[in-house]
Motif scaffolding. Structure first.
Motif, PDB file in Angstrom:
ATOM      1  N   ARG A  38       0.841  -1.192   0.000  1.00  0.00           N
ATOM      2  CA  ARG A  38       0.000   0.000   0.000  1.00  0.00           C
ATOM      3  C   ARG A  38       0.875   1.241   0.000  1.00  0.00           C
ATOM      4  NH1 ARG A  38      -2.667  -0.322   6.092  1.00  0.00           N
ATOM      5  NH2 ARG A  38      -0.790   0.292   7.275  1.00  0.00           N
ATOM      6  N   GLN A  39       0.303   2.327  -0.514  1.00  0.00           N
ATOM      7  CA  GLN A  39       1.012   3.586  -0.553  1.00  0.00           C
ATOM      8  C   GLN A  39       0.024   4.720  -0.332  1.00  0.00           C
ATOM      9  OE1 GLN A  39       3.210   4.499  -4.160  1.00  0.00           O
ATOM     10  NE2 GLN A  39       4.687   5.670  -2.953  1.00  0.00           N
ATOM     11  N   ALA A  40       0.291   5.509   0.686  1.00  0.00           N
ATOM     12  CA  ALA A  40      -0.496   6.693   0.978  1.00  0.00           C
ATOM     13  C   ALA A  40       0.228   7.917   0.425  1.00  0.00           C
ATOM     14  CB  ALA A  40      -0.713   6.831   2.478  1.00  0.00           C
ATOM     15  N   PRO A  41      -0.501   8.995   0.144  1.00  0.00           N
ATOM     16  CA  PRO A  41       0.148  10.201  -0.369  1.00  0.00           C
ATOM     17  C   PRO A  41       1.263  10.688   0.547  1.00  0.00           C
ATOM     18  CG  PRO A  41      -2.216  10.376  -0.599  1.00  0.00           C
ATOM     19  CD  PRO A  41      -1.957   9.145   0.224  1.00  0.00           C
ATOM     20  N   GLY A  42       2.417  10.963  -0.034  1.00  0.00           N
ATOM     21  CA  GLY A  42       3.544  11.450   0.729  1.00  0.00           C
ATOM     22  C   GLY A  42       4.298  10.402   1.511  1.00  0.00           C
ATOM     23  N   LYS A  43       3.923   9.147   1.351  1.00  0.00           N
ATOM     24  CA  LYS A  43       4.582   8.076   2.081  1.00  0.00           C
ATOM     25  C   LYS A  43       5.169   7.048   1.124  1.00  0.00           C
ATOM     26  CE  LYS A  43       1.698   8.339   6.238  1.00  0.00           C
ATOM     27  NZ  LYS A  43       0.832   7.568   7.168  1.00  0.00           N
ATOM     28  N   GLN A  44       6.117   6.284   1.628  1.00  0.00           N
ATOM     29  CA  GLN A  44       6.722   5.211   0.851  1.00  0.00           C
ATOM     30  C   GLN A  44       5.760   4.031   0.745  1.00  0.00           C
ATOM     31  OE1 GLN A  44       9.840   5.287  -0.670  1.00  0.00           O
ATOM     32  NE2 GLN A  44       9.805   7.455  -0.073  1.00  0.00           N
ATOM     33  N   ARG A  45       5.888   3.295  -0.343  1.00  0.00           N
ATOM     34  CA  ARG A  45       5.118   2.083  -0.482  1.00  0.00           C
ATOM     35  C   ARG A  45       5.619   1.057   0.535  1.00  0.00           C
ATOM     36  NH1 ARG A  45       4.113  -0.235  -6.451  1.00  0.00           N
ATOM     37  NH2 ARG A  45       3.248   1.888  -6.529  1.00  0.00           N
ATOM     38  N   GLU A  46       4.697   0.417   1.214  1.00  0.00           N
ATOM     39  CA  GLU A  46       5.064  -0.538   2.238  1.00  0.00           C
ATOM     40  C   GLU A  46       4.387  -1.874   2.007  1.00  0.00           C
ATOM     41  OE1 GLU A  46       3.708   0.212   6.212  1.00  0.00           O
ATOM     42  OE2 GLU A  46       1.781   1.040   5.550  1.00  0.00           O
ATOM     43  N   LEU A  47       5.067  -2.922   2.400  1.00  0.00           N
ATOM     44  CA  LEU A  47       4.498  -4.257   2.323  1.00  0.00           C
ATOM     45  C   LEU A  47       3.492  -4.442   3.449  1.00  0.00           C
ATOM     46  CD1 LEU A  47       6.279  -7.529   1.438  1.00  0.00           C
ATOM     47  CD2 LEU A  47       4.742  -7.481   3.381  1.00  0.00           C
ATOM     48  N   VAL A  48       2.310  -4.904   3.097  1.00  0.00           N
ATOM     49  CA  VAL A  48       1.241  -5.103   4.063  1.00  0.00           C
ATOM     50  C   VAL A  48       1.141  -6.560   4.476  1.00  0.00           C
ATOM     51  CG1 VAL A  48      -1.241  -4.911   4.474  1.00  0.00           C
ATOM     52  CG2 VAL A  48      -0.039  -3.129   3.181  1.00  0.00           C
ATOM     53  N   ALA A  49       1.096  -7.448   3.499  1.00  0.00           N
ATOM     54  CA  ALA A  49       0.932  -8.866   3.773  1.00  0.00           C
ATOM     55  C   ALA A  49       1.487  -9.664   2.610  1.00  0.00           C
ATOM     56  CB  ALA A  49      -0.539  -9.224   3.992  1.00  0.00           C
ATOM     57  N   GLY A  50       1.969 -10.849   2.905  1.00  0.00           N
ATOM     58  CA  GLY A  50       2.499 -11.712   1.863  1.00  0.00           C
ATOM     59  C   GLY A  50       2.337 -13.174   2.218  1.00  0.00           C
ATOM     60  N   VAL A  51       2.317 -13.996   1.195  1.00  0.00           N
ATOM     61  CA  VAL A  51       2.252 -15.435   1.375  1.00  0.00           C
ATOM     62  C   VAL A  51       3.145 -16.085   0.325  1.00  0.00           C
ATOM     63  CG1 VAL A  51       0.185 -15.688  -0.070  1.00  0.00           C
ATOM     64  CG2 VAL A  51       0.737 -17.443   1.636  1.00  0.00           C
ATOM     65  N   THR A  52       3.868 -17.121   0.723  1.00  0.00           N
ATOM     66  CA  THR A  52       4.751 -17.833  -0.186  1.00  0.00           C
ATOM     67  C   THR A  52       4.055 -19.063  -0.742  1.00  0.00           C
ATOM     68  OG1 THR A  52       5.742 -19.276   1.471  1.00  0.00           O
ATOM     69  CG2 THR A  52       6.693 -17.076   1.225  1.00  0.00           C
ATOM     70  N   SER A  53       4.694 -19.680  -1.720  1.00  0.00           N
ATOM     71  CA  SER A  53       4.139 -20.887  -2.321  1.00  0.00           C
ATOM     72  C   SER A  53       4.048 -22.036  -1.329  1.00  0.00           C
ATOM     73  CB  SER A  53       4.972 -21.308  -3.530  1.00  0.00           C
ATOM     74  OG  SER A  53       6.320 -21.551  -3.163  1.00  0.00           O
ATOM     75  N   SER A  54       4.844 -21.976  -0.270  1.00  0.00           N
ATOM     76  CA  SER A  54       4.793 -22.998   0.766  1.00  0.00           C
ATOM     77  C   SER A  54       3.731 -22.722   1.822  1.00  0.00           C
ATOM     78  CB  SER A  54       6.158 -23.129   1.442  1.00  0.00           C
ATOM     79  OG  SER A  54       6.501 -21.948   2.137  1.00  0.00           O
ATOM     80  N   GLY A  55       3.066 -21.578   1.719  1.00  0.00           N
ATOM     81  CA  GLY A  55       2.011 -21.243   2.650  1.00  0.00           C
ATOM     82  C   GLY A  55       2.422 -20.356   3.799  1.00  0.00           C
ATOM     83  N   SER A  56       3.672 -19.943   3.833  1.00  0.00           N
ATOM     84  CA  SER A  56       4.148 -19.079   4.900  1.00  0.00           C
ATOM     85  C   SER A  56       3.614 -17.664   4.717  1.00  0.00           C
ATOM     86  CB  SER A  56       5.672 -19.066   4.930  1.00  0.00           C
ATOM     87  OG  SER A  56       6.155 -18.222   5.943  1.00  0.00           O
ATOM     88  N   GLU A  57       3.042 -17.094   5.775  1.00  0.00           N
ATOM     89  CA  GLU A  57       2.458 -15.761   5.733  1.00  0.00           C
ATOM     90  C   GLU A  57       3.263 -14.795   6.577  1.00  0.00           C
ATOM     91  OE1 GLU A  57      -2.019 -17.742   5.766  1.00  0.00           O
ATOM     92  OE2 GLU A  57      -1.608 -15.961   6.966  1.00  0.00           O
ATOM     93  N   ASN A  58       3.261 -13.538   6.170  1.00  0.00           N
ATOM     94  CA  ASN A  58       3.835 -12.494   6.993  1.00  0.00           C
ATOM     95  C   ASN A  58       3.022 -11.223   6.831  1.00  0.00           C
ATOM     96  OD1 ASN A  58       5.433 -12.284   4.271  1.00  0.00           O
ATOM     97  ND2 ASN A  58       5.797 -10.318   5.309  1.00  0.00           N
ATOM     98  N   TYR A  59       3.021 -10.407   7.894  1.00  0.00           N
ATOM     99  CA  TYR A  59       2.226  -9.191   7.927  1.00  0.00           C
ATOM    100  C   TYR A  59       3.025  -8.058   8.531  1.00  0.00           C
ATOM    101  CZ  TYR A  59      -1.658 -12.450   7.270  1.00  0.00           C
ATOM    102  OH  TYR A  59      -2.498 -13.430   6.789  1.00  0.00           O
ATOM    103  N   ALA A  60       2.725  -6.864   8.080  1.00  0.00           N
ATOM    104  CA  ALA A  60       3.270  -5.695   8.740  1.00  0.00           C
ATOM    105  C   ALA A  60       2.717  -5.611  10.158  1.00  0.00           C
ATOM    106  CB  ALA A  60       2.919  -4.429   7.967  1.00  0.00           C
ATOM    107  N   ASP A  61       3.538  -5.128  11.074  1.00  0.00           N
ATOM    108  CA  ASP A  61       3.093  -5.030  12.461  1.00  0.00           C
ATOM    109  C   ASP A  61       1.827  -4.187  12.593  1.00  0.00           C
ATOM    110  OD1 ASP A  61       6.452  -4.919  13.904  1.00  0.00           O
ATOM    111  OD2 ASP A  61       5.174  -6.608  13.366  1.00  0.00           O
ATOM    112  N   SER A  62       1.684  -3.191  11.742  1.00  0.00           N
ATOM    113  CA  SER A  62       0.557  -2.284  11.846  1.00  0.00           C
ATOM    114  C   SER A  62      -0.778  -2.932  11.488  1.00  0.00           C
ATOM    115  CB  SER A  62       0.779  -1.059  10.952  1.00  0.00           C
ATOM    116  OG  SER A  62       0.932  -1.448   9.599  1.00  0.00           O
ATOM    117  N   VAL A  63      -0.744  -4.061  10.786  1.00  0.00           N
ATOM    118  CA  VAL A  63      -1.984  -4.713  10.372  1.00  0.00           C
ATOM    119  C   VAL A  63      -2.147  -6.098  10.968  1.00  0.00           C
ATOM    120  CG1 VAL A  63      -1.890  -3.439   8.204  1.00  0.00           C
ATOM    121  CG2 VAL A  63      -1.091  -5.820   8.276  1.00  0.00           C
TER     122      VAL A  63
END
Length: 115
Positions: A38-63
């Protein structure tokens, strides 16, 4: 060239929920990682959530605890379920997938959370 079509954004009040969808033009089995940024005006694009082909998930602390990434292989679709939305979640949300040394991006979908 992989095409990604995003949908599900919109306007919601704080505390509400939205589900974003990212439909790929080919099987998501072929992707090593699937992520939402996600990217808000005036801010850097940040990773929010992701999942790998093996099923491993990760999330930003904020979400963490509020957002969930999931997939539907039959529909070639990656989802981002967003609950307990806050005004600071307001941003353009982008789908991203990775395969080998290639990355592909969706066009983005706007999420606006009012207080």
């Amino acid at each position: 060239q992989v095409q990604l079509v995003e949908s599900g954004g919109g306007l919601v009040q704080a505390g509400g929920s939205l589900r974003l969808s990212c439909q790929a033009s080919e099987s998501i089995f072929s992707f090593e990682t699937m992520t939402w940024y996600r990217q808000a005006p005036g801010k850097q694009r940040e990773l929010v959530a992701g999942v790998t082909s093996s099923g491993s998930e990760n999330y930003a602390d904020s979400v963490k605890g509020r957002f969930t990434i999931s997939t539907n292989n039959a529909k070639n679709t990656v989802y981002l379920q967003m609950n307990s939305l806050k005004p600071e979640d307001t941003a353009v949300y982008y789908c991203n997938v990775h395969r080998f040394f290639y990355e592909y991006w969706g066009q983005g979908t706007q999420v606006t959370v009012s207080s």
